[in-house]
Design a protein around this motif. Sequence first.
Motif, PDB file in Angstrom:
ATOM      1  N   MET A  28     -21.528 -16.605 -17.192  1.00  0.00           N
ATOM      2  CA  MET A  28     -21.284 -16.127 -15.836  1.00  0.00           C
ATOM      3  C   MET A  28     -20.131 -16.862 -15.176  1.00  0.00           C
ATOM      4  SD  MET A  28     -24.624 -17.464 -13.910  1.00  0.00           S
ATOM      5  CE  MET A  28     -25.007 -19.142 -13.601  1.00  0.00           C
ATOM      6  N   THR A  29     -19.397 -16.110 -14.373  1.00  0.00           N
ATOM      7  CA  THR A  29     -18.300 -16.712 -13.636  1.00  0.00           C
ATOM      8  C   THR A  29     -18.846 -17.220 -12.313  1.00  0.00           C
ATOM      9  OG1 THR A  29     -16.786 -15.186 -14.650  1.00  0.00           O
ATOM     10  CG2 THR A  29     -16.017 -16.288 -12.674  1.00  0.00           C
ATOM     11  N   ILE A  30     -18.544 -18.496 -12.037  1.00  0.00           N
ATOM     12  CA  ILE A  30     -19.062 -19.084 -10.808  1.00  0.00           C
ATOM     13  C   ILE A  30     -17.901 -19.312  -9.851  1.00  0.00           C
ATOM     14  CG2 ILE A  30     -20.278 -21.052  -9.819  1.00  0.00           C
ATOM     15  CD1 ILE A  30     -21.609 -21.413 -12.565  1.00  0.00           C
ATOM     16  N   LYS A  31     -17.996 -18.784  -8.687  1.00  0.00           N
ATOM     17  CA  LYS A  31     -16.989 -19.056  -7.658  1.00  0.00           C
ATOM     18  C   LYS A  31     -17.738 -19.418  -6.389  1.00  0.00           C
ATOM     19  CE  LYS A  31     -12.513 -17.057  -8.650  1.00  0.00           C
ATOM     20  NZ  LYS A  31     -11.362 -16.375  -8.111  1.00  0.00           N
ATOM     21  N   SER A  32     -18.464 -20.526  -6.463  1.00  0.00           N
ATOM     22  CA  SER A  32     -19.264 -20.905  -5.300  1.00  0.00           C
ATOM     23  C   SER A  32     -18.345 -21.397  -4.188  1.00  0.00           C
ATOM     24  CB  SER A  32     -20.247 -21.992  -5.692  1.00  0.00           C
ATOM     25  OG  SER A  32     -19.574 -23.089  -6.236  1.00  0.00           O
ATOM     26  N   LYS A  33     -18.646 -21.007  -2.993  1.00  0.00           N
ATOM     27  CA  LYS A  33     -17.833 -21.421  -1.844  1.00  0.00           C
ATOM     28  C   LYS A  33     -18.538 -22.565  -1.120  1.00  0.00           C
ATOM     29  CE  LYS A  33     -15.161 -17.382  -0.385  1.00  0.00           C
ATOM     30  NZ  LYS A  33     -14.352 -17.365  -1.522  1.00  0.00           N
ATOM     31  N   THR A  34     -17.769 -23.519  -0.646  1.00  0.00           N
ATOM     32  CA  THR A  34     -18.345 -24.561   0.194  1.00  0.00           C
ATOM     33  C   THR A  34     -17.459 -24.700   1.413  1.00  0.00           C
ATOM     34  OG1 THR A  34     -17.077 -26.205  -0.999  1.00  0.00           O
ATOM     35  CG2 THR A  34     -19.362 -25.934  -1.655  1.00  0.00           C
ATOM     36  N   GLU A  35     -17.971 -25.391   2.407  1.00  0.00           N
ATOM     37  CA  GLU A  35     -17.164 -25.575   3.605  1.00  0.00           C
ATOM     38  C   GLU A  35     -16.050 -26.586   3.352  1.00  0.00           C
ATOM     39  OE1 GLU A  35     -20.144 -28.748   5.712  1.00  0.00           O
ATOM     40  OE2 GLU A  35     -20.517 -26.614   6.068  1.00  0.00           O
ATOM     41  N   GLY A  36     -16.277 -27.550   2.470  1.00  0.00           N
ATOM     42  CA  GLY A  36     -15.277 -28.588   2.210  1.00  0.00           C
ATOM     43  C   GLY A  36     -14.394 -28.252   1.033  1.00  0.00           C
ATOM     44  N   TYR A  37     -13.628 -29.265   0.583  1.00  0.00           N
ATOM     45  CA  TYR A  37     -12.765 -29.105  -0.579  1.00  0.00           C
ATOM     46  C   TYR A  37     -13.391 -29.818  -1.765  1.00  0.00           C
ATOM     47  CZ  TYR A  37      -8.947 -27.215   2.199  1.00  0.00           C
ATOM     48  OH  TYR A  37      -8.176 -26.419   2.990  1.00  0.00           O
ATOM     49  N   PRO A  38     -13.179 -29.343  -2.987  1.00  0.00           N
ATOM     50  CA  PRO A  38     -12.530 -28.078  -3.306  1.00  0.00           C
ATOM     51  C   PRO A  38     -13.323 -26.906  -2.739  1.00  0.00           C
ATOM     52  CG  PRO A  38     -13.570 -29.016  -5.261  1.00  0.00           C
ATOM     53  CD  PRO A  38     -13.680 -30.034  -4.185  1.00  0.00           C
TER      54      PRO A  38
END
Lengths: 387, 180, 159
Positions: free
Chosen positions: B2-12
């Motif tokens: 699976m491709t993971i593109k988790s978003k977070t508020e910070g960086y990365p």
Amino acid sequence: MNRVAVIGGGMTLFRRRLLETGKELSFLAAKMAMEDSGIEKKDLDMVVMGSAPDAFDGIHMKGENLLDGAAATNKPYVRLFNGGGTGVFAPIAGWWHVASGVADTVLVVCEEKMSSCFPHPQTAFQHIWDPILDRPLHPNLVWLFAMEMNRYMTMHNIKKEDIALVAVKNKRNAVGHPSAQLPDEKITVEDVLNSEIMAWPVQRLDISPPSDGASALILCSEDRAKQYTDDPIFIDGVGWNIDSTMWTNRDLYFPRYVANAAKMAYKMADIHDPKKEIDFAEPYDPFDYKELHHLEGLLLCDKGEAPILTREGVTQRDGKLPVCPSGGLLGVGNPIAATMGQKVCELYWQLSGKAGKRQIPTDPQVGVGQAWGDIMQMGTVIVMRRG
Amino acid sequence: MMTIKSKTEGYPRYAPGTHVSGRDISNKNVTYSWWEPEVQYSWSLGPAYGRFLQELKKGKIIGRSCKKCERVIVPPRMFCEYCYRSTDEWIYLKDTGKVETFSISYLDPNARRIKEPILIGVISIDGASPMHGFMHYFNDMKPEDLKIGMKVKAVWKSEKERTGSITDIKYFKPMNEGDK
Amino acid sequence: MTFYEKQTDPSSPMHWLGDMQADYLYPNGKAGDKLFKHIKENDTFLASKCINCSKIFFPPRLYCEDCFVEILEKDWFEIPSTGKIRLHTIVTINTYGEKLNEPKMIALIDIDNTDGALLGIIKTDNIDENLIGRKVEAVFKSKNQREGTLKDILYFKMR
């Protein structure tokens, strides 16, 4: 000497095995750093690639293989490595390029694919031992660290419980890091102490996992940085030092090469009392005891004192000296060179207040990152500062 | 897979990448190439390791001295890396020493698990400078009896079995009162 | 600095023998996996195009190395498995230096409608002929024998 700024960072996912090739991982990390900073390929004067021994990826002259994924086609380009030290040494090399004035803008990419090697990355590690005196004994690299850990524990009378606290802290810190391979909000000291014995005193949860991944940084001169950001972070000190390869002829309880590298970096950064002047640290933590060993090497505490600071909570993210706020190698993963993501990109994100959930609450101004490589002999140190 | 593109508020802000599990490989959910390098090496021993191995075949441990820093070095080298000059003399050492550090390993060289642990460590050799020695196995003791600072003695292969190798010493055992 | 000691005893050991024990598994990568899965089911190839410079990559890639932009799904397309010989050479020995039963022709083939090329074996009746510029097409293994590697292409034949 030009002052060198960091204006962007990037990291891929860290996992035991990723589908992407080394080139593709390099591209994904580099692209993220470039988008983060507003830099395009045409703006880059030079590129530095960091990647540990070829035997992991199983591609000889890995640097040449990876270059197109690192935006280096038709540019001045160099690949370098000193084992685990690479993650900090590659940005140090990027620093040379800019500090010397030969380049204004440099991309640093670090890549590792440890999953290629079968049956286990340990198989590749066999080939770093002396072929004549060590390899006939069929050594495993974990032995080496187990022996160093044992020496360190015995000389200072350190308990395993205190060392396990490091694994617990870092795996908890990694929660919320999007790249993290082994974050664990609920891990306890008992979990670490009850985990499988690999090579005593090293147990399974004392060790960081082998990983695939890449990371990237954009460095530029102070003048150039002003075009892209109002709040650049500066690399104010770098240091590196190597001890004798004859590791059976020296005492392993203290990493004097790390201390030498730290002294070089602190002098350059005009730091006279690191214990007072450094706000947080990202020492290299492939094993939990290494964080303690390296805190002492970085002169952030006295010899044998690091476990006490850890027990007292000083090294927690909200403590007086936060250590490995990224989650370190223990929590985020250990794609050798690509750990630049935790050891240097993290300094940039923390100092610029961009670390999100991982942000140190006390508004840090000065941070130190460090890596450790070759046969327990290489120390690479970087000091970064805000504004 | 699976491709993971988790978003977070910070960086990365996200972490690109496609995780491949062991099962993805065994079930052939991904295509891959396999390669087994066939290479062999012949490493030159040089005069120092050459003599060291030759002496091991005779049942002796030999070191090399540097007169400037007054070290007796083992394994022997033809140059002193600290003084950066040639070393001076061959010196026979004892086949006894002290455990400087050790590990009890449940891993084989390929990180596969083993039931009977291997006892391994660094032994500083009597007659050489402090902390000067080499890595070797321990045996004839219980794992829990192995301690840093313990005195040990080499157990050699028989003269017939010795080939000029670090493994001409089978292992180190605890030193008894009668041992020399 | 010289070494005072010389090795004069011919019976003393001079060398130590060893080998490199490690095997490697390389996933074909994000772009490579897509290509090889396609080849497994089809007698055609896939290419990917950079929207910035219009360069068409074969083997297809995830990114354009010149413009350094990602190539998205929509810019991938199917192409025929045909091309023209750019260069060729005759191979007479195997990896170990032993003579082959029959010499074989290896060629770099410019793949039609792309800016890329591929190495392949050329089946021809007259191996001594100059075939530069000649049109060729890929011959694949039967579909049930394909494994999703470059070896699924048996050879290229003359068109």
